[in-house]
Design a protein around this motif. Sequence first.
Motif, PDB file in Angstrom:
ATOM      1  N   GLU A  73      51.450  54.134 -21.086  1.00 22.43           N
ATOM      2  CA  GLU A  73      51.284  53.805 -19.674  1.00 22.43           C
ATOM      3  C   GLU A  73      51.653  52.338 -19.503  1.00 22.43           C
ATOM      4  O   GLU A  73      51.420  51.529 -20.400  1.00 22.43           O
ATOM      5  N   GLN A  74      52.213  52.005 -18.335  1.00 20.59           N
ATOM      6  CA  GLN A  74      52.666  50.633 -18.096  1.00 20.59           C
ATOM      7  C   GLN A  74      52.318  50.224 -16.677  1.00 20.59           C
ATOM      8  O   GLN A  74      52.431  51.017 -15.746  1.00 20.59           O
ATOM      9  N   MET A  75      51.901  48.965 -16.518  1.00 22.90           N
ATOM     10  CA  MET A  75      51.783  48.352 -15.195  1.00 22.90           C
ATOM     11  C   MET A  75      52.620  47.089 -15.234  1.00 22.90           C
ATOM     12  O   MET A  75      52.572  46.336 -16.209  1.00 22.90           O
ATOM     13  N   SER A  76      53.410  46.876 -14.182  1.00 23.56           N
ATOM     14  CA  SER A  76      54.243  45.679 -14.075  1.00 23.56           C
ATOM     15  C   SER A  76      53.830  44.899 -12.844  1.00 23.56           C
ATOM     16  O   SER A  76      53.772  45.456 -11.742  1.00 23.56           O
ATOM     17  N   TYR A  77      53.547  43.616 -13.037  1.00 21.01           N
ATOM     18  CA  TYR A  77      53.186  42.696 -11.959  1.00 21.01           C
ATOM     19  C   TYR A  77      54.357  41.741 -11.762  1.00 21.01           C
ATOM     20  O   TYR A  77      54.825  41.122 -12.725  1.00 21.01           O
ATOM     21  N   ASN A  82      55.734  58.545 -20.397  1.00 18.71           N
ATOM     22  CA  ASN A  82      56.861  59.479 -20.477  1.00 18.71           C
ATOM     23  C   ASN A  82      57.747  59.526 -19.231  1.00 18.71           C
ATOM     24  O   ASN A  82      58.690  60.305 -19.192  1.00 18.71           O
ATOM     25  N   ALA A  83      57.467  58.719 -18.213  1.00 17.85           N
ATOM     26  CA  ALA A  83      58.329  58.674 -17.024  1.00 17.85           C
ATOM     27  C   ALA A  83      59.620  57.950 -17.377  1.00 17.85           C
ATOM     28  O   ALA A  83      59.599  56.904 -18.029  1.00 17.85           O
ATOM     29  N   LYS A  84      60.755  58.488 -16.938  1.00 19.67           N
ATOM     30  CA  LYS A  84      62.037  57.820 -17.151  1.00 19.67           C
ATOM     31  C   LYS A  84      62.113  56.693 -16.121  1.00 19.67           C
ATOM     32  O   LYS A  84      61.972  56.934 -14.920  1.00 19.67           O
ATOM     33  N   THR A  93      49.497  50.384 -22.493  1.00 26.57           N
ATOM     34  CA  THR A  93      48.459  51.008 -23.300  1.00 26.57           C
ATOM     35  C   THR A  93      48.960  52.364 -23.747  1.00 26.57           C
ATOM     36  O   THR A  93      49.546  53.083 -22.933  1.00 26.57           O
ATOM     37  N   PRO A  94      48.833  52.738 -25.008  1.00 24.93           N
ATOM     38  CA  PRO A  94      48.443  51.867 -26.102  1.00 24.93           C
ATOM     39  C   PRO A  94      49.530  50.839 -26.404  1.00 24.93           C
ATOM     40  O   PRO A  94      50.553  50.800 -25.733  1.00 24.93           O
ATOM     41  N   ILE A  95      49.316  50.038 -27.421  1.00 24.64           N
ATOM     42  CA  ILE A  95      50.258  48.984 -27.825  1.00 24.64           C
ATOM     43  C   ILE A  95      51.623  49.575 -28.145  1.00 24.64           C
ATOM     44  O   ILE A  95      51.720  50.627 -28.769  1.00 24.64           O
TER      45      ILE A  95
END
Length: 106
Positions: free
Chosen positions: A46-50, A78-80, A97-99
């Motif tokens: 999972e990723q969050m971008s600020y 897993n999202a492209k 997350t995770p690393i």
Amino acid sequence: MSNIGVWENAEPGVKRCILNAAGSLMMMEVHFAKGAEGYEHSHPHEQMSYCLRGRFIFRIDGTETEVAAGQTIAIPGNAKHGVTSLEEDSALLDTFTPIRQDLLKL
């Protein structure tokens, strides 16, 4: 040798620095020249971008979203996805997350 705290070239016009990786979280700062792209890819994390500064177009599973300074976008595992910088000297703060072990050199 660890690459935490070391600036590295990613794609053309893109450089990144892993700021920290601990427990199940990782944080990375990414700088872009105008028009530079983070190529489309996917990963299970999972990723969050600020958006620290500038503006970007994010492409997530075929949907485009513009993100400007002070805004955040979530990217499911897993999202492209890919991103293009719309302004010179744009920057993101990415959290995973995770690393992302694939990016770490320990």
